[in-house]
Design an enzyme around this catalytic site. Structure first.
Site, mmCIF file in Angstrom:
data_model
loop_
_atom_site.group_PDB
_atom_site.id
_atom_site.type_symbol
_atom_site.label_atom_id
_atom_site.label_comp_id
_atom_site.label_asym_id
_atom_site.label_seq_id
_atom_site.Cartn_x
_atom_site.Cartn_y
_atom_site.Cartn_z
ATOM 1 C CG HIS A 313 -2.046 0.943 1.129
ATOM 2 N ND1 HIS A 313 -1.950 2.273 1.458
ATOM 3 C CD2 HIS A 313 -3.301 0.739 0.668
ATOM 4 C CE1 HIS A 313 -3.115 2.841 1.216
ATOM 5 N NE2 HIS A 313 -3.947 1.952 0.736
ATOM 6 C CG ASP A 370 -8.526 -4.476 -2.885
ATOM 7 O OD1 ASP A 370 -9.727 -4.289 -2.672
ATOM 8 O OD2 ASP A 370 -7.775 -3.628 -3.395
HETATM 9 N N1 ACO Z 1 4.258 -7.758 -4.685
HETATM 10 C C1 ACO Z 1 5.617 -7.742 -4.825
HETATM 11 N N2 ACO Z 1 6.378 -6.633 -4.656
HETATM 12 C C2 ACO Z 1 5.745 -5.499 -4.321
HETATM 13 C C3 ACO Z 1 4.356 -5.435 -4.146
HETATM 14 C C4 ACO Z 1 3.595 -6.621 -4.334
HETATM 15 N N3 ACO Z 1 2.275 -6.617 -4.180
HETATM 16 N N4 ACO Z 1 3.990 -4.172 -3.831
HETATM 17 C C5 ACO Z 1 5.125 -3.449 -3.809
HETATM 18 N N5 ACO Z 1 6.199 -4.252 -4.099
HETATM 19 C C6 ACO Z 1 7.621 -3.861 -4.101
HETATM 20 C C7 ACO Z 1 7.965 -3.061 -5.341
HETATM 21 O O1 ACO Z 1 8.403 -3.903 -6.396
HETATM 22 C C8 ACO Z 1 9.063 -2.154 -4.826
HETATM 23 O O2 ACO Z 1 10.239 -2.942 -4.710
HETATM 24 P P1 ACO Z 1 11.698 -2.249 -4.928
HETATM 25 O O3 ACO Z 1 11.831 -1.252 -3.831
HETATM 26 O O4 ACO Z 1 12.647 -3.400 -4.847
HETATM 27 O O5 ACO Z 1 11.652 -1.621 -6.296
HETATM 28 C C9 ACO Z 1 8.614 -1.827 -3.396
HETATM 29 O O6 ACO Z 1 7.820 -2.962 -2.999
HETATM 30 C C10 ACO Z 1 7.784 -0.561 -3.281
HETATM 31 O O7 ACO Z 1 6.656 -0.674 -4.164
HETATM 32 P P2 ACO Z 1 6.075 0.520 -5.035
HETATM 33 O O8 ACO Z 1 5.411 -0.040 -6.250
HETATM 34 O O9 ACO Z 1 7.112 1.582 -5.229
HETATM 35 O O10 ACO Z 1 4.977 1.097 -4.035
HETATM 36 P P3 ACO Z 1 3.772 2.027 -4.432
HETATM 37 O O11 ACO Z 1 3.402 2.781 -3.209
HETATM 38 O O12 ACO Z 1 4.085 2.828 -5.661
HETATM 39 O O13 ACO Z 1 2.598 1.004 -4.836
HETATM 40 C C11 ACO Z 1 0.787 -0.522 -4.675
HETATM 41 C C12 ACO Z 1 1.577 0.600 -3.971
HETATM 42 C C13 ACO Z 1 0.343 -0.048 -6.076
HETATM 43 C C14 ACO Z 1 -0.484 -0.787 -3.865
HETATM 44 C C15 ACO Z 1 1.669 -1.786 -4.776
HETATM 45 O O14 ACO Z 1 2.007 -2.238 -3.480
HETATM 46 C C16 ACO Z 1 0.983 -2.919 -5.561
HETATM 47 O O15 ACO Z 1 1.098 -2.969 -6.781
HETATM 48 N N6 ACO Z 1 0.270 -3.863 -4.864
HETATM 49 C C17 ACO Z 1 -0.462 -4.913 -5.548
HETATM 50 C C18 ACO Z 1 -1.797 -4.385 -6.062
HETATM 51 C C19 ACO Z 1 -2.794 -4.120 -4.965
HETATM 52 O O16 ACO Z 1 -3.022 -4.948 -4.073
HETATM 53 N N7 ACO Z 1 -3.456 -2.949 -5.028
HETATM 54 C C20 ACO Z 1 -4.495 -2.556 -4.067
HETATM 55 C C21 ACO Z 1 -4.028 -1.456 -3.173
HETATM 56 S S1 ACO Z 1 -5.268 -1.029 -1.985
HETATM 57 C C22 ACO Z 1 -6.370 -0.094 -2.858
HETATM 58 O O17 ACO Z 1 -6.032 0.630 -3.743
HETATM 59 C C23 ACO Z 1 -7.764 -0.224 -2.546
#
Ligand code: ACO
Length: 434
Positions: A313, A370
């Protein structure tokens, strides 16, 4: 309520020989922001922050989130108290108007919503015109956008308060009705009208599942679980869809159009669309033999686009408090309805493995709202492609509260800047010379 502390604190920014004094804004929970709104005017510099990871777009009094401690409150009330003690319409009133409704105010809201739970017969024609392959979220966004035609007074950005109030009532009433009809359309069932003897949640279940002319008994365990689930989704401050609603509304676009835009923003799998993707992921893991370790490794592999859906998140760097409540609720609902869903043990196994994994721990990735919600929706008989529509029903009050706050505060049009990285001026090349 505006409780912005007038501090004398400033931040000094030095650019070359010049120094700029930037005011510090402090919120009621003591978070601090540096006000850079006049920086370009005085220095010609802008700030750059793709994805707004560190940028506040507004001052808001609706929802407080503390991502480090896993805190979520609406208008000061904890999400735990609201899910335990309130009805969905009560919480809708709270986020929109700022206070819990009195008994009379709640009764009036329930009555007005009931009276507005109708759809013009032309809506049936519109729904039937979509290709059978249409996704429910696309249909919802389009039909919500079309509602302005039935309420043309809502188009005037300077309409008085009663018009805005009535438009919100129309949306509270019609969005769940459209959701139910979109489901029935996909299931090949005829559309049915609302039952005025039923409350908000019960009526939604009735419009989804009742058979024309046949008695329909609402299961109270199902209605209670749904009430809780919708409250958990009500608002989440400046997320992707709420920011979309605010930015669309900031051009003085009407509320129906702004909410339609929010629905499209929610649809994406990185936002609300994750609830559909979580169940699809759990099904794939199950069909693949249930090897959660293999899927965790896939999520960690930077050359693989796969992400663990329902994990991570932007704001929560600790347990999402909504996920904690939903996980407990998933256990209760499945037990009450006597359902044995193989996705639940896989989800729990996956969660435990991820929480004990260095990759997820180092990045502070926890289950989000979710991760478990789809398991409950499935137990309630809702098909997978309708999950994000359910999220939209829950999020509607938050979107409207954000839109109303933006208009009441007189926020300027949302218009970010950029650092241009394209070609500098060059001569036009005639077609034959390209
Ligand atoms: N699985 C694996 N790795 C992940 C995940 C995941 N679900 N989420 C984040 N990471 C990793 C990224 O690859 C990144 O790694 P790095 O530092 O080695 O490059 C690090 O964690 C930070 O992630 P970001 O993408 O920079 O974080 P951001 O805040 O931009 O994204 C998000 C947040 C979009 C929710 C992300 O965690 C994600 O894609 N999760 C999966 C989709 C999801 O469940 N979305 C629902 C969110 S809740 C809502 O909107 C209602």
């Amino acid at each position: 309520m505006s409780k912005i502390a007038e501090l004398n604190e400033t931040v000094e920014l030095k650019i070359g020989e010049n120094s700029y004094s930037l005011p510090v804004i402090v919120g009621t929970e003591n978070e601090r922001g540096i006000d850079i709104s006049k920086l370009r005017g005085s220095s010609k510099y802008i700030t750059l922050d793709p994805g707004f990871k560190n940028t506040g777009s507004t001052r808001s009094a609706i929802t407080f989130l503390n991502g480090e401690d896993g805190v979520l409150r609406h208008r000061g009330y904890s999400i735990d108290d609201l899910t335990d003690k309130a009805s969905f319409l009560e919480v809708a009133y709270l986020v929109i108007h700022g206070e819990l409704p009195s008994a009379a105010q709640l009764e009036s809201l329930e009555q007005r919503v009931k009276e507005a739970t109708t759809l013009d017969t032309s809506m049936e024609t519109l729904l039937n015109a979509f290709p059978t392959t249409s996704h429910p979220m696309g249909i919802l966004a389009a039909t919500i956008g079309s509602l302005h035609g039935y309420h043309p007074e809502s188009l005037d950005p300077y309409s008085d308060e009663s018009v805005k109030e009535q438009t919100m009532i129309q949306l509270l009433a019609k969005l769940p009705m459209l959701a139910a009809w979109i489901y029935r359309r996909g299931a090949g069932k005829g559309y049915i009208a609302a039952n005025p003897d039923l409350g908000y949640i019960e009526n939604f279940l009735y419009m989804m599942y009742a058979e024309e002319g046949q008695p329909y008994e609402v299961d109270h365990a199902v209605a209670n679980a749904l009430n809780k689930l919708l409250i958990l989704h009500v608002d989440h401050e400046q997320n992707c869809s709420a920011s979309t609603v605010r930015i669309v509304g900031s051009s003085h676009a009407n509320l129906f159009g702004s909410i339609s835009a929010g629905i499209n923003a929610l649809w994406g799998p990185l936002h609300g669309g994750a609830n559909q993707k979580v169940i699809e992921m759990l099904e794939s893991i199950q069909q693949d033999g249930g090897d959660t370790e293999k899927w965790l490794n896939k999520a960690k592999d930077k050359s693989d686009p796969f992400r663990l859906m329902g994990f991570g998140h932007r704001v929560y760097k600790n347990f999402d408090p909504r996920a904690r409540i939903i996980k407990k609720s998933a256990d209760e609902v499945l037990e009450k309805l006597n359902i044995d869903d193989p996705a639940l043990p896989i989800a729990k196994q996956l969660e435990e493995a991820a929480l004990n994994d260095e990759y997820f721990a180092a990045r502070k990735l926890y289950p989000n709202v979710d991760f478990y919600s789809g398991i409950i929706y499935r137990a309630l008989g809702i098909p997978t492609d309708m999950f994000t529509v359910m999220f939209a029903i829950g999020r509607l009050p938050g979107w409207m509260a954000q839109w109303k706050e933006m208009r009441d505060n007189g926020d300027p049009i949302g218009r970010p800047r950029q650092v241009y990285t394209g070609y500098t001026a060059r001569p036009f090349v005639e077609k034959e010379n390209r």
